[in-house]
Design an enzyme around this catalytic site. Sequence first.
Site, mmCIF file in Angstrom:
data_model
loop_
_atom_site.group_PDB
_atom_site.id
_atom_site.type_symbol
_atom_site.label_atom_id
_atom_site.label_comp_id
_atom_site.label_asym_id
_atom_site.label_seq_id
_atom_site.Cartn_x
_atom_site.Cartn_y
_atom_site.Cartn_z
ATOM 1 N N HIS A 179 0.808 -1.223 0.000
ATOM 2 C CA HIS A 179 0.000 0.000 0.000
ATOM 3 C C HIS A 179 0.840 1.272 0.000
ATOM 4 C CE1 HIS A 179 -3.465 -2.455 0.443
ATOM 5 N NE2 HIS A 179 -3.213 -2.824 1.694
ATOM 6 N N ASP A 210 -2.537 -11.085 -1.700
ATOM 7 C CA ASP A 210 -3.117 -10.502 -0.501
ATOM 8 C C ASP A 210 -4.584 -10.180 -0.807
ATOM 9 O OD1 ASP A 210 -2.008 -8.858 2.163
ATOM 10 O OD2 ASP A 210 -3.778 -7.933 1.248
ATOM 11 N N HIS A 246 -6.167 -7.554 -0.151
ATOM 12 C CA HIS A 246 -6.322 -6.139 -0.482
ATOM 13 C C HIS A 246 -5.511 -5.817 -1.734
ATOM 14 C CE1 HIS A 246 -6.670 -6.426 4.015
ATOM 15 N NE2 HIS A 246 -7.836 -5.899 3.694
ATOM 16 N N ASP A 289 -4.639 -13.255 4.532
ATOM 17 C CA ASP A 289 -5.905 -12.597 4.839
ATOM 18 C C ASP A 289 -7.098 -12.955 3.954
ATOM 19 O OD1 ASP A 289 -4.603 -11.193 2.840
ATOM 20 O OD2 ASP A 289 -4.521 -9.302 3.918
#
Length: 319
Positions: free
Chosen positions: A117, A159, A161, A239
Site C-alpha cells: 500500500h 493478498d 487487499h 488474509d
Amino acid sequence: MRAFYCDHFVLPLPPGHRFPMQKYRLLRDRVAAELPQVRLEEAPPASDGELALAHHPRYVSAVAEGWLTPQEQREIGFPWSPAMAERARRSVGATIAAARAALDDGVGANLAGGTHHAYADRGGGYCVFNDVAVAARLMQAEWHRRHRALLRVLVLDLDVHQGNGTAAIFADDPTVYTVSLHGQRNFPFRKERSDLDVELADGCTDEPYLDALDEALREVWRHHENRPPGLVFYLAGADPHEGDRLGRLKLSAAGLAERDRRVFASMRERGLPVVVTMAGGYGYDIHQTVAIQFETLRIAQAVAFHPRFAAHPHVETAT
C-alpha cells in the site's frame, strides 16, 4: 532456502492497536523449530539510495528523520518512532536479500514484507515503504550491471487487499507486470490499475477463488509468451482466510495451501526464481494466521530443493 527476518525490531504500538506485531516472531520461532532446512538470517537495512529507487527522497527523509506529518502517520497507521523507521528499512532489506537469494537458489523468503500500500511519496495501510517495488528496481539494476541485460519482473499479489501502491509505482513501467487478486469491496476503496486486476466478491470460497487464480495465471503466461519474466515476487497474504478480521473472503486453510501449491507449480514449470513475502494476515486467532504463513513457507521450501527448479532467469540482451 534462505529466509530473512526483522521481528526483533518491534514497533512500539499503543494498547489495543490491531496490527498483529507478534505474529512475525511466532512465525520465525515455528520455522526454526519445524523447518531446519530453512536458513534464517537477520535482514540488513535498506539504504536511502536503495529506497529512493522507488520512493521520493523527501518521503525517505521524512521517515528517517521523524518529520512525517500527523496525517501521513494516520494514513500509515503507525505512530513515528526511531524503531518504526528502522523496522521499515529492515523489512525492505529483507525482501532485497530474499530477491538476491532467489536469483541464486530459486526461492528466497521474507518472513514479513509485502507492504504493497506504500506509494512513491507516502505510506498507507500499515505499509511505510514498498519493499517489492524497491527490490524489483534494485534487482533490475544489479542484473543489468552484471549481465548487460534486462530483467523482467512479475509481481503476483494474492493478498486480499489490492496492491494499490505497487500498481501506481509501476503504472508506466512495461518491464514490471503487476497482478492483483483481491476483494472487490475491501480496502483500498479507491483502487489503482494493475496490469491485471481480478476482483472477488465478498464471501468468495475455495473453488471460485482457485478458478480465478488459474485463469489469472493463464493470462499472465499468455502475456509473457514471448518475453517471460526473470524474477517473480509472490505476496502470499493469509488474509483471504475465512477467519481473518479484515479479509471478507471465505477461503479455508486447505484452499490457501492449494493456492500456494498452484503458484509454485506454475513457477517451477517455467524455472522462474520466486521471492516470497508474507503480506497481510489479521486472524481472530493469531496462531491460525501463523499456521497459514508457515504452510506457505513449507511449500516454498519444498520447491526450492526441487531438481527442476533452478535460477536461470529469462533475460533480454541490452541494446
